[in-house]
Design a protein around this motif. Structure first.
Motif, PDB file in Angstrom:
ATOM      1  N   TRP A 241       0.870  -1.183   0.000  1.00  0.00           N
ATOM      2  CA  TRP A 241       0.000   0.000   0.000  1.00  0.00           C
ATOM      3  C   TRP A 241       0.905   1.230   0.000  1.00  0.00           C
ATOM      4  O   TRP A 241       1.530   1.554   1.004  1.00  0.00           O
ATOM      5  N   LEU A 256      -4.134  -3.762   4.481  1.00  0.00           N
ATOM      6  CA  LEU A 256      -5.205  -3.110   5.239  1.00  0.00           C
ATOM      7  C   LEU A 256      -6.176  -4.139   5.803  1.00  0.00           C
ATOM      8  O   LEU A 256      -6.632  -4.017   6.945  1.00  0.00           O
ATOM      9  N   ALA A 421       0.843   0.550   6.888  1.00  0.00           N
ATOM     10  CA  ALA A 421       0.223  -0.589   6.215  1.00  0.00           C
ATOM     11  C   ALA A 421       1.286  -1.654   5.992  1.00  0.00           C
ATOM     12  O   ALA A 421       2.158  -1.512   5.143  1.00  0.00           O
ATOM     13  N   THR A 432      -2.326  -0.584  10.396  1.00  0.00           N
ATOM     14  CA  THR A 432      -3.489   0.260  10.142  1.00  0.00           C
ATOM     15  C   THR A 432      -4.612  -0.580   9.586  1.00  0.00           C
ATOM     16  O   THR A 432      -4.439  -1.774   9.291  1.00  0.00           O
ATOM     17  N   THR A 433      -5.773   0.026   9.439  1.00  0.00           N
ATOM     18  CA  THR A 433      -6.964  -0.693   9.001  1.00  0.00           C
ATOM     19  C   THR A 433      -7.588   0.005   7.800  1.00  0.00           C
ATOM     20  O   THR A 433      -7.156   1.083   7.382  1.00  0.00           O
ATOM     21  N   LYS A 437      -7.520   4.264   6.415  1.00  0.00           N
ATOM     22  CA  LYS A 437      -7.075   4.688   5.095  1.00  0.00           C
ATOM     23  C   LYS A 437      -8.184   5.359   4.298  1.00  0.00           C
ATOM     24  O   LYS A 437      -7.914   6.196   3.448  1.00  0.00           O
TER      25      LYS A 437
END
Length: 486
Positions: A241, A256, A421, A432-433, A437
């Motif tokens: 990402w 993610l 990410a 992160t999720t 994002k």
């Protein structure tokens, strides 16, 4: 006349129509010596409905369609030479709307007369300063064509608003007068009112369905637009990402999704056991006085804003895990980590699991408990072998609903897990999720038509599909097995 003032006028006409309709019904009954079919209030309601409903429907349709029609007309008037190189026509239209709103403010404050606005052409240097006085900054690169489009936008909007006001008032007065004229003792006014109420209830029941449909369609259209620019296989199967906003971006969703799953798993590993133990104790062991105090106290956790949980993760939990565990063991140096966000999110999810599970356990028929006790089972054996198996479908549904809540969380992850990410197993690393994002890709001054911005809709649609699947699975489990114990 603004839409708010117009709505107040229509409401005033509605009230007047109610009293006039009621008065006419009573007068016609007394004059003809014929008993009214319905109560006098129903006749007033029929007139009020014919005054308000067509007028408000017309005004709502006008407010929705007028901006679209005006923008299409003005956008066609802007020449291609006025579009900046590499820019989008939508950005130019945003300038047009901003300048038109600024001209309205200046005219309202007496800075520029209507005659001056009509005489203006390409030279508007004196107007730029007056627009700045009302908080509208106009750059020197704004072309004369854009300014002319803003004036046309304003003029067409004023004419459209005037026609709207006249049409709405004529509709209210015309339909109201027609409804008032047709009042007679034999009129079935009650049927008219009750039919309207049924239609209103039907429309209210469709709000949730139409809202969900609108969300899905808006996400779907923009996602299709994104996949026309960026390959779908790279989006779903890439492990990187790396949005650049200058080209050469790699927008793989796998890191993610892994971060979302990892954080949610940590949260559920904390929330589910504790929530179930709380539910079992409150439902089977606690007294009425303790239950009446403890259950509302636990449910207070569900009402705490998520930003407060995020601050708790950032200031307290994160530094504590870093200083006490991660740094001494040499497995992490950051206060932002999967474990930080997962633990705090798990605390937030405890009342979801405990409250739903408590209600489900209490719903188990008392006859099952009595039968177990009659066979000589102890209370703990009854809970393990009778109550929990009977409540298991509902408990699984509660856990899946809590999982949906965890997947959609944003603020706790932003402040607790960071924004990196990556694919990894170390719970003391920052990850992160999907939701984080989505926020970051739509934040900032970026071109909306770029793949780095449109990817937020693809992420949102993917997240929507996951959470919808969990909710459907939870409902299926509850409905399939619930009747066995009722």
């Amino acid at each position: 006349m603004t839409p708010g003032i117009l709505a107040l006028i229509v409401l005033a006409l509605t009230v007047i129509g109610y009293f006039l309709g009621r008065q006419r019904a009573v007068a016609s009954s007394e004059q003809s010596k014929v008993k009214l079919h319905s109560l006098p209030g129903y006749y007033g309601q029929s007139v009020a409905l014919f005054v308000a409903v067509p007028a408000f429907l017309l005004m709502a349709a006008w407010l929705f369609l007028q901006p679209l029609l005006i923008e299409n007309q003005i956008s066609a008037q802007i020449p291609d030479q006025a579009i900046p190189e590499g820019g989008a026509r939508s950005l130019v239209m945003a300038d047009v709307r901003r300048i038109a709103d600024g001209l309205d403010l200046v005219a309202q404050r007496g800075g520029i007369s209507e005659a001056d606005l009509t005489r203006m052409r390409a030279d508007f240097s004196n107007v730029r300063s007056r627009l700045a006085d009302v908080g509208v900054a106009v750059g020197t690169d704004v072309s004369p064509a854009v300014f002319e489009a803003a004036k046309s936008y304003r003029e067409i909007g004023k004419v459209g608003s005037l026609i709207r006001n006249i049409a709405v008032l004529v509709s209210a007065l015309g339909f109201g007068f027609w409804a008032w004229r047709r009042i007679n003792p034999a009129m079935r006014a009650r049927n008219i009112s009750e039919t309207f109420i049924r239609v209103l209830l039907l429309g209210s029941s469709l709000v949730a369905i139409l809202t969900t449909l609108g969300i899905v369609l808006s996400l779907l259209f923009e996602t299709i637009h994104f996949f026309r620019i960026y390959p779908a296989q790279d989006f779903f199967f890439s492990e990187t990402w790396n949005p650049q906003f200058r080209g050469g971006s790699t927008l793989g969703i796998l890191p993610l999704l892994w971060g979302t799953f990892y954080v949610s798993l940590v949260a559920l590993l904390l929330a589910v056991p504790i929530g179930l133990m709380i539910a079992i104790y409150l439902a089977e062991y606690s007294g009425r006085a303790l239950r009446s105090f403890a259950k509302p106290a636990i449910e207070v956790l569900a009402g705490i804003p998520t930003i407060v949980y995020g601050l708790f993760a950032l200031i307290t939990v994160g530094p504590m895990l870093r200083d006490w565990i991660a740094q001494p063991l040499g497995i992490g140096n950051s206060s932002s980590s999967v474990l930080t966000a997962g633990l705090v999110m798990g605390i937030m999810l405890i009342p979801f699991v405990s409250s739903l599970s408590d209600d489900i356990i209490n719903a188990v028929p008392q006859s099952l408990r009595d039968g177990s006790y009659g066979l000589g089972a102890t209370q703990s054996e009854t809970i393990k072998r009778v109550i929990m198996p009977a409540a298991l479908p509902g408990v699984v549904g509660a856990v899946l609903l809590a999982a949906s809540r965890a997947i959609g969380e944003t603020m706790i992850v932003v402040m607790g897990a960071g924004a990196s990410a990556r694919l990894g197993l170390n719970p003391f690393e920052a990850m992160t999720t999907v939701t984080v994002k989505i926020v970051s890709q739509l934040t900032g001054d970026t071109e909306f038509a770029s793949p780095e911005t449109l990817v937020a809709f693809a992420l949102g649609l993917t997240l929507f599909v996951f959470t919808l699947g969990l909710n459907i699975l939870a409902l299926y489990i509850v409905r399939k097995y619930r009747e066995q114990y009722e």
